[in-house]
Design an enzyme around this catalytic site. Structure first.
Site, short mmCIF file in Angstrom:
data_model
loop_
_atom_site.label_atom_id
_atom_site.label_comp_id
_atom_site.label_asym_id
_atom_site.label_seq_id
_atom_site.Cartn_x
_atom_site.Cartn_y
_atom_site.Cartn_z
N VAL A 109 -7.93 28.44 20.50
CA VAL A 109 -6.95 28.70 19.44
C VAL A 109 -7.51 28.14 18.12
CG1 VAL A 109 -4.59 28.39 18.64
CG2 VAL A 109 -5.07 28.50 21.10
N THR A 110 -7.93 29.02 17.24
CA THR A 110 -8.46 28.59 15.94
C THR A 110 -7.92 29.49 14.84
OG1 THR A 110 -10.45 30.00 15.74
CG2 THR A 110 -10.65 28.03 17.11
N ARG A 117 -1.53 28.59 6.80
CA ARG A 117 -0.18 28.68 6.21
C ARG A 117 0.26 30.12 5.97
NH1 ARG A 117 -1.35 24.24 7.59
NH2 ARG A 117 -1.12 22.28 6.43
N GLY A 119 1.24 32.03 8.92
CA GLY A 119 1.91 32.44 10.15
C GLY A 119 0.98 33.02 11.19
N ILE A 120 -0.34 32.85 11.00
CA ILE A 120 -1.30 33.43 11.94
C ILE A 120 -1.26 32.70 13.28
CG2 ILE A 120 -3.74 33.89 12.38
CD1 ILE A 120 -4.05 34.19 9.32
N ALA A 121 -1.24 31.38 13.25
CA ALA A 121 -1.19 30.62 14.50
C ALA A 121 0.07 30.95 15.29
CB ALA A 121 -1.26 29.12 14.22
N ARG A 122 1.18 31.09 14.59
CA ARG A 122 2.43 31.44 15.28
C ARG A 122 2.30 32.81 15.95
NH1 ARG A 122 7.51 29.91 15.65
NH2 ARG A 122 7.16 28.17 14.22
N GLU A 146 -4.90 18.94 18.77
CA GLU A 146 -3.88 18.34 17.91
C GLU A 146 -2.55 18.33 18.65
OE1 GLU A 146 -3.96 19.21 13.58
OE2 GLU A 146 -5.35 20.80 14.16
N TYR A 150 2.23 22.01 19.31
CA TYR A 150 2.63 22.97 20.34
C TYR A 150 4.06 22.85 20.85
CZ TYR A 150 -2.20 24.30 20.08
OH TYR A 150 -3.39 24.76 19.60
N TYR A 430 -9.81 22.83 28.90
CA TYR A 430 -10.01 24.27 28.85
C TYR A 430 -9.46 24.82 27.53
CZ TYR A 430 -5.12 24.61 30.54
OH TYR A 430 -3.75 24.49 30.71
#
Length: 430
Positions: A109-110, A117, A119-122, A146, A150, A430
């Site tokens: 997950v990067t 900021r 909303g890409i990670a969401r 981090e 999560y 992992y």
């Protein structure tokens, strides 16, 4: 269990695809059979984790591991051919008390520092949850760099591990003798030992997941991407019948100005208590070593009771395995329990997957779960349910922290039922 081909061809989540398209971004599968896709994904993944750009040989090695996964990249045509965000997932078996459950493992997950900021990670994380749910997988897991990110997606810290530092000059050894013997082993044999032992031993503790060949080759010093590969040494334990029951990969580094060394354990995997005692004795009594260190050990590792001076061992417990329940009945019914209970539980889930009120009946170690309109006796969020699921986090502790509400007797009965006899363990990243 190998990743099934259909897992690699699970389509991208249409909701996340729509959200990212509205931002002018292309959310799609990165196909490891296509050179440009593979190179871009692997190099963007390394950049995201602040790693060095992999050499061509290292990228080819990583590509073989990634072929078994469903890899997704987010592309911005104005930012070049590499994705500006990555994620991958695959189906694996996770050990639970009394058996196994299908889990969707999430990794890589990067998000590029140039695209934060937005909303890409969401979109990435919620897309993986929706994909797993659509595939009928009741549980999702990940390990994290981090720890503050999560919980907002419903993950709970479920499998803590111990980081141990041992002052070997102060410990003393009081462990019982073992009937077998220890032998050094070459790296190829060590990788084979670790792979077989992990699969043979993982059923003994909740939280363990299946490994993969690249993991064991890296632990054994066979990876071209490993700068310390030439330092790796291996030792294994053979029982009285000559069967390998445990193995350890480690390096030895000189402590500056001391003419003494630190033994850094990469992994210890054992099938028997005797094998674990033999390997710990090897560590504690190793010549010219003043300190030993290891991470990802179970929080109830018996090493403290194998030495005369427990104060010579510094233990730091930290989060490691994070879980996220998607299907409450399937997840709860997949494992066994240590006490009876009959409790109506309200699970709150802002994303909707696990949301509902459920009657949980536990008898003779088995659970049945059904939706109900009855008034709840216990109320908790999906984060808290996920945190206690593997059996290592007491529900009573979460209640004391104000994270669980309800009738005190009902909370106590569920807490007793969910606890596992042995501390959960996730012995790999992992």
């Amino acid at each position: 269990m190998m990743t099934a081909p259909e897992d690699r061809s699970v389509p991208v989540d249409p909701e996340s695809q729509r959200r990212l398209r509205d931002l002018g971004l292309d959310y799609r599968i990165a196909d490891m059979a296509i050179d440009a896709d593979a190179e871009g994904f692997l190099r963007a993944d390394a950049r995201g984790f602040l790693d060095e750009d992999p050499t061509d040989a290292a990228a080819a090695e990583l590509r073989e591991t990634m072929r078994a996964r469903r890899n997704i990249g987010v592309y911005d045509e104005t930012a070049g051919s590499w994705p500006i965000a990555t994620v991958n997932g695959w189906r694996t078996a996770m050990t639970v008390p009394g058996g196994e459950i299908d889990m969707w493992a999430i990794s890589s997950v990067t998000v590029s520092g140039t695209h934060r900021r937005r909303g890409i990670a969401r979109a990435l994380l919620e897309g993986e949850l929706r994909a797993a749910s659509a595939a009928g997988i009741p549980l999702v897991g990940l390990t994290v760099s981090e720890a503050t990110i999560y919980s907002r997606y419903g993950f709970g810290s479920a499998v803590p591990v111990a980081n141990l530092t041992i002052d070997t000059q102060q410990t003393g050894w009081v462990g019982a003798p073992v009937p077998g013997r220890l032998l050094y082993t070459d790296r190829a044999t060590l990788a084979d030992d670790l792979e077989r032992l992990h699969e043979a031993a993982r059923s003994s503790r909740s939280g363990q997941v299946q490994g993969w060949r690249g993991r064991w080759e890296r632990m054994a010093g066979l990876s071209v991407a490993d700068k310390d590969a030439s330092k790796v040494r291996g030792v294994h334990y053979l029982d009285a019948d000559g069967t390998v029951r445990g193995a350890m990969a480690y390096t030895v580094d000189e402590m500056p100005g001391t003419f003494r060394s630190e033994l850094k354990i990469r992994t210890i995997i054992t099938e028997t208590d005797e094998a674990l005692r033999a390997l710990w004795q090897f560590v504690v009594q190793h010549d010219l070593v003043d300190r030993a260190s290891v991470d990802l050990r179970p929080t109830d590792d018996p090493v403290h009771w194998l030495v005369a001076n427990q104060r010579a061992i510094t233990t730091r417990v930290h989060d490691h395995g994070w879980l996220r329940v998607l299907d409450v009945p399937a997840a709860i019914e997949a494992r066994s329990y240590n006490a009876a209970a009959d409790v109506v539980v309200r699970v709150q889930d802002a994303l909707g997957f696990a949301d509902g009120t459920w009657r949980v009946r536990i008898a003779d170690g088995a659970a049945t779960v059904e939706a109900t309109d009855a008034a709840p006796q216990v109320t908790l969020g999906v984060v808290e349910l996920s945190a206690v699921y593997a059996g290592g986090e007491p529900l009573l502790r979460l209640a004391a922290a104000g994270r669980v509400q309800g009738d005190s007797d009902a909370v106590a009965s569920l807490s007793r039922a969910f606890r596992a006899d042995a501390a959960p363990l996730l012995g790999i990243w992992y």
